[in-house]
Design an enzyme around this catalytic site. Structure first.
Site, PDB file in Angstrom:
ATOM      1  N   LYS A 173       0.823  -1.201   0.000  1.00  0.00           N
ATOM      2  CA  LYS A 173       0.000   0.000   0.000  1.00  0.00           C
ATOM      3  C   LYS A 173       0.864   1.261   0.000  1.00  0.00           C
ATOM      4  O   LYS A 173       1.956   1.295   0.590  1.00  0.00           O
ATOM      5  CB  LYS A 173      -0.907   0.028   1.235  1.00  0.00           C
ATOM      6  CG  LYS A 173      -1.897  -1.123   1.330  1.00  0.00           C
ATOM      7  CD  LYS A 173      -2.956  -1.055   0.255  1.00  0.00           C
ATOM      8  CE  LYS A 173      -4.026  -2.108   0.477  1.00  0.00           C
ATOM      9  NZ  LYS A 173      -5.032  -2.136  -0.600  1.00  0.00           N
ATOM     10  N   HIS A 303      -9.082  -9.313  -8.459  1.00  0.00           N
ATOM     11  CA  HIS A 303      -9.069  -8.821  -7.092  1.00  0.00           C
ATOM     12  C   HIS A 303      -9.703  -9.835  -6.149  1.00  0.00           C
ATOM     13  O   HIS A 303     -10.809 -10.311  -6.393  1.00  0.00           O
ATOM     14  CB  HIS A 303      -9.854  -7.501  -7.027  1.00  0.00           C
ATOM     15  CG  HIS A 303     -10.123  -7.016  -5.637  1.00  0.00           C
ATOM     16  ND1 HIS A 303     -11.380  -7.060  -5.046  1.00  0.00           N
ATOM     17  CD2 HIS A 303      -9.302  -6.469  -4.702  1.00  0.00           C
ATOM     18  CE1 HIS A 303     -11.318  -6.562  -3.834  1.00  0.00           C
ATOM     19  NE2 HIS A 303     -10.077  -6.198  -3.593  1.00  0.00           N
TER      20      HIS A 303
END
Length: 371
Positions: A173, A303
């Site tokens: 991230k 995803h």
């Protein structure tokens, strides 16, 4: 393949349930989210041959009851029909389209569609991957960390573990309030892991000027892709960003239907297509998107929901790898008790007829949402 004594059933009834599954290792967080649980909507489609197919949709912490309510509205349009996943999908999409062509509607469609494919595989006695058409026996994986709150040392250890497991790549991230902190963290990670392919995920958290600056500051890191740099409905912004930068863009977990993906693809605004089969209308919706991506020589990089996403990739020609979210495998979360297996950095689909998932009903019932 020989199929003996099997037949295509009619749909006799449909049952619904929804659960709010806690994250056992604590909340997930990124630039814009604080997630404490996963909501799973299950759909059980009963055939008149006595078999049951199970499908699902999922959200990050809210909306499960809303999705289930819409599935309930769709049941009369489905019960009594011969089992044809694509036929039911298109009929159901027309039925709900007036209240929206994407979002909650495609979440609800996903649950019904996955259940229909599961029932078809069980009725014919074949795994999903062979029902669609097997392309490969195993699927490469990449490690994915929800780790913006972790120290850089912890993220380095995480990435090195992915390397040791044989994963093809890793993803971390980004989105610290100070961009230079992101740059410093990523530089240390890159130095620690060498040439190991590395992607980053911004979770829709930047404005256009912020994204443009971040892409420029990250150029020396040779990133595999930068994911969701802008809000997912800002297609024009992604086009402008792609025209001004050199790092590939990954997106799709918050894009919900074929027309949206087609516009992204045809305008050259996405390089890694990250559709989520629990959000895009299930297996039928996913395969439509994969076909458009293949026509443009782009890889599917799904995803979440490793246990089904990776299995589906075994039947898709144009792929990169499937995502393994640390702490997010559905077997770890208690949602499913059986699925395929991870072997040396690859995922091997289950040979069980249907989608290969066995849901832990007792655990899900303990976390049920009232419908």
């Amino acid at each position: 393949m020989t199929i003996t004594g099997s037949r295509i059933p009619r749909i006799e009834s449909i049952e619904l349930s929804a659960s709010r599954v806690p994250l056992p290792d604590g909340p997930w967080g990124d630039q814009i989210h604080h997630v404490t649980d996963i909501e799973v909507t299950l759909v059980d489609v009963h055939g008149d041959n006595g078999l049951v197919g199970t499908g699902f949709s999922h959200t990050s912490g809210m909306g499960g009851a809303t999705i289930a309510a819409l599935v309930g509205e769709m049941i009369p349009n489905v019960v009594g029909r011969p089992l044809s996943p694509q036929g039911i999908w298109h009929s159901s999409y027309r039925y709900v389209h007036d209240i929206g062509g994407a979002g909650v509607t495609t979440h609800a469609l996903s649950a019904i569609d996955i259940a229909c494919w599961d029932l078809l595989g069980k009725s014919l006695g074949v795994p999903l991957v062979d029902l669609i058409g097997r392309v490969r026996d195993r699927v490469p994986l990449y490690g994915s960390g929800i780790n913006l709150n972790r120290s850089v040392e912890e993220v380095v250890d995480q990435a090195r573990r992915w390397q040791a497991l044989g994963y093809a790549a890793g993803k971390v991230k980004v989105g610290k309030p100070d961009l230079e902190e992101d740059v410093e963290r990523l530089t240390k990670i890159r130095e620690a892991i060498g040439a190991f392919p590395l992607a980053v995920d911004a979770n829709q958290g930047w404005s256009f000027p912020e994204a443009l600056r971040a892409f420029k500051r990250f150029e020396h890191l040779d990133l595999l892709w930068i994911e969701e740099p802008l809000p997912s409905d800002d297609i024009t912004g992604h086009v402008r960003l792609r025209e001004r930068t050199s790092t590939p863009i990954g997106l799709g977990e918050n894009v919900y239907n074929l027309p949206q993906f087609t516009e992204y693809i045809e305008r050259g605004a996405v390089d890694f297509v990250q559709a989520d089969l629990g959000r895009v209308g299930g297996i039928t919706g996913y395969l439509d998107i994969a076909t458009v991506a293949r026509a443009h020589n782009l890889p599917m990089t799904p995803h979440f929901v490793l246990e089904l996403s990776a299995s589906l990739l075994a039947a898709v020609p144009n792929i990169s790898y499937a995502e393994v979210t640390d702490g997010g495998r559905w077997q770890e979360l208690g949602i499913v008790s059986e699925a395929g297996t991870e072997v040396d950095g690859f995922y091997v689909p289950s040979d069980r007829p249907g989608n290969g998932l066995v849901f832990d009903r007792e655990y899900l019932d303990r976390h049920a949402i009232a419908l």
